[in-house]
Design a protein around this motif. Structure first.
Motif, short mmCIF file in Angstrom:
data_model
loop_
_atom_site.label_atom_id
_atom_site.label_comp_id
_atom_site.label_asym_id
_atom_site.label_seq_id
_atom_site.Cartn_x
_atom_site.Cartn_y
_atom_site.Cartn_z
N TRP A 149 17.69 -8.77 72.55
CA TRP A 149 17.08 -8.20 71.58
C TRP A 149 17.77 -7.22 70.67
N MET A 150 17.29 -7.17 69.60
CA MET A 150 17.87 -6.20 68.64
C MET A 150 16.58 -5.37 68.02
N SER A 151 16.97 -4.17 67.52
CA SER A 151 15.86 -3.15 67.31
C SER A 151 16.37 -2.57 65.85
N ASP A 152 15.25 -2.20 65.10
CA ASP A 152 15.47 -1.83 63.74
C ASP A 152 14.36 -0.94 63.47
N HIS A 153 14.55 0.26 62.53
CA HIS A 153 13.41 1.07 62.27
C HIS A 153 13.93 1.92 61.10
N THR A 154 12.88 2.08 60.11
CA THR A 154 12.97 3.17 59.04
C THR A 154 11.62 3.74 59.11
N ILE A 155 11.44 5.06 59.38
CA ILE A 155 10.27 5.66 59.69
C ILE A 155 10.01 6.80 58.82
N TYR A 156 9.09 7.08 58.41
CA TYR A 156 8.66 8.60 57.68
C TYR A 156 8.55 9.54 58.84
N ARG A 157 9.06 10.70 58.84
CA ARG A 157 8.88 11.72 59.77
C ARG A 157 8.28 13.07 59.42
N GLY A 158 7.66 13.26 58.07
CA GLY A 158 7.24 14.33 57.52
C GLY A 158 8.13 14.98 56.82
N THR A 159 7.52 16.05 55.84
CA THR A 159 8.35 16.90 54.87
C THR A 159 9.54 16.40 54.20
N GLY A 160 9.27 15.22 53.83
CA GLY A 160 10.42 14.40 53.00
C GLY A 160 11.44 13.93 53.72
N THR A 161 11.41 13.54 55.07
CA THR A 161 12.50 13.06 55.81
C THR A 161 11.99 11.68 56.19
N ILE A 162 13.17 10.87 56.44
CA ILE A 162 13.01 9.43 57.11
C ILE A 162 13.81 9.61 58.40
N THR A 163 13.66 8.87 59.32
CA THR A 163 14.51 8.33 60.40
C THR A 163 14.69 6.90 60.44
N THR A 164 16.01 6.50 60.45
CA THR A 164 16.47 5.22 60.30
C THR A 164 17.46 4.85 61.56
N GLY A 165 17.42 3.43 61.99
CA GLY A 165 18.34 3.39 63.18
C GLY A 165 18.07 1.65 63.65
N GLY A 166 19.08 1.59 64.84
CA GLY A 166 18.87 0.06 65.45
C GLY A 166 19.57 0.12 66.70
N GLY A 167 19.71 -1.11 67.21
CA GLY A 167 20.34 -1.28 68.49
C GLY A 167 20.03 -2.65 68.99
N SER A 168 20.69 -2.63 70.02
CA SER A 168 20.70 -3.95 70.87
C SER A 168 20.42 -3.60 72.52
N LYS A 169 19.95 -4.93 73.12
CA LYS A 169 19.94 -4.90 74.64
C LYS A 169 19.60 -6.08 75.37
N ALA A 170 20.61 -6.57 76.03
CA ALA A 170 20.66 -8.02 76.63
C ALA A 170 19.93 -7.73 77.94
N LEU A 171 18.60 -8.56 78.21
CA LEU A 171 18.05 -8.64 79.40
C LEU A 171 18.60 -9.60 80.18
N SER A 172 18.13 -9.72 81.47
CA SER A 172 18.61 -10.84 82.31
C SER A 172 17.56 -12.02 82.32
N GLY A 173 16.46 -11.68 81.78
CA GLY A 173 15.11 -12.73 81.97
C GLY A 173 14.54 -12.51 80.65
N THR A 174 13.36 -12.91 80.62
CA THR A 174 12.43 -13.23 79.42
C THR A 174 11.44 -11.73 79.50
N LEU A 175 11.66 -11.15 78.10
CA LEU A 175 10.97 -10.19 77.86
C LEU A 175 9.31 -10.16 78.10
N ASP A 176 8.69 -9.24 78.74
CA ASP A 176 7.53 -9.42 79.07
C ASP A 176 6.80 -8.07 79.09
N ARG A 177 7.45 -6.79 78.55
CA ARG A 177 6.92 -5.69 78.40
C ARG A 177 7.73 -4.63 77.60
#
Length: 199
Positions: A149-177
């Motif tokens: 699974w890959m993650s991605d975000h660009t989020i407003y954090r207040g006072t003219g600030t954003i946070t952005t980022g991403g990542g990855s994680k390999a599970l051994s089975g099917t994601l359920d939570r």
């Protein structure tokens, strides 16, 4: 017939639905309780049965029973602030939450061109880092290769600030939570979170 007479004898539509065995999904607001059918939007998004979860106390929130056909997940945050300077983490699992082996980074950028970054192997990290400033936006989790699974975000954090980022994680089975939590000893003190998913 006896079945027809039973239906005719019912006092109202609610009683008739009960006689027909239609269950709660035909009468209750979908997507607002664990026993009900999730609500699907016009774009094919299903809202998690827990609905809109208040993040006004505690240190973590779990969203379980995500269906095995989900290929894309969004975690919406609405002014989700912490009591101190910790960061937010999102962890995923396949029968149990997995808390190691992530590749994840996040960066804060403000209108004064000031930046600050952080990374984590404990979960998908989202920059919070300041009490009272609640991130607002969403994190996307996308199934990429098999059980990775890959993650991605660009989020407003207040006072003219954003946070952005991403990542990855390999599970051994099917994601359920998935779990929303903090990376230290802070507690949640405002806002709400919502999970949606689609094929």
């Amino acid at each position: 017939t006896a079945a027809g007479r039973a239906l005719i004898d019912d006092a109202d539509a609610t009683a008739q639905r009960s006689t027909l065995g239609l269950g709660t999904a035909s009468t209750l607001n979908t997507g607002s309780a664990s026993e009900n059918v999730s609500l699907m939007s016009d774009l094919g998004w299903f809202t998690h049965a827990s609905g809109n979860v208040a993040t006004t106390s505690g240190t973590s929130f779990d969203f379980t029973a995500i269906p095995d056909w989900a290929n894309e997940i969004r975690l919406f945050l609405d002014n989700v602030s912490l009591s101190g300077t910790d960061q937010l983490l999102i962890q995923i699992g396949d029968g149990a939450i997995v808390s190691t082996g992530y590749a994840s980074a996040t960066v804060r950028i403000n209108t004064g061109n000031s930046t600050s970054a952080d990374s984590s192997t404990d979960g998908f990290i989202v920059f919070a880092n300041f009490a009272g400033f609640g991130p607002t936006g969403w994190i996307t989790l996308q199934k990429a290769f098999g059980t990775t699974w890959m993650s991605d975000h660009t989020i407003y954090r207040g006072t003219g600030t954003i946070t952005t980022g991403g990542g990855s994680k390999a599970l051994s089975g099917t994601l359920d939570r998935l779990r929303l939590l903090v990376d230290g000893s802070d507690t949640f003190d405002s806002g709400s979170a919502l999970v949606q998913y689609r094929r």
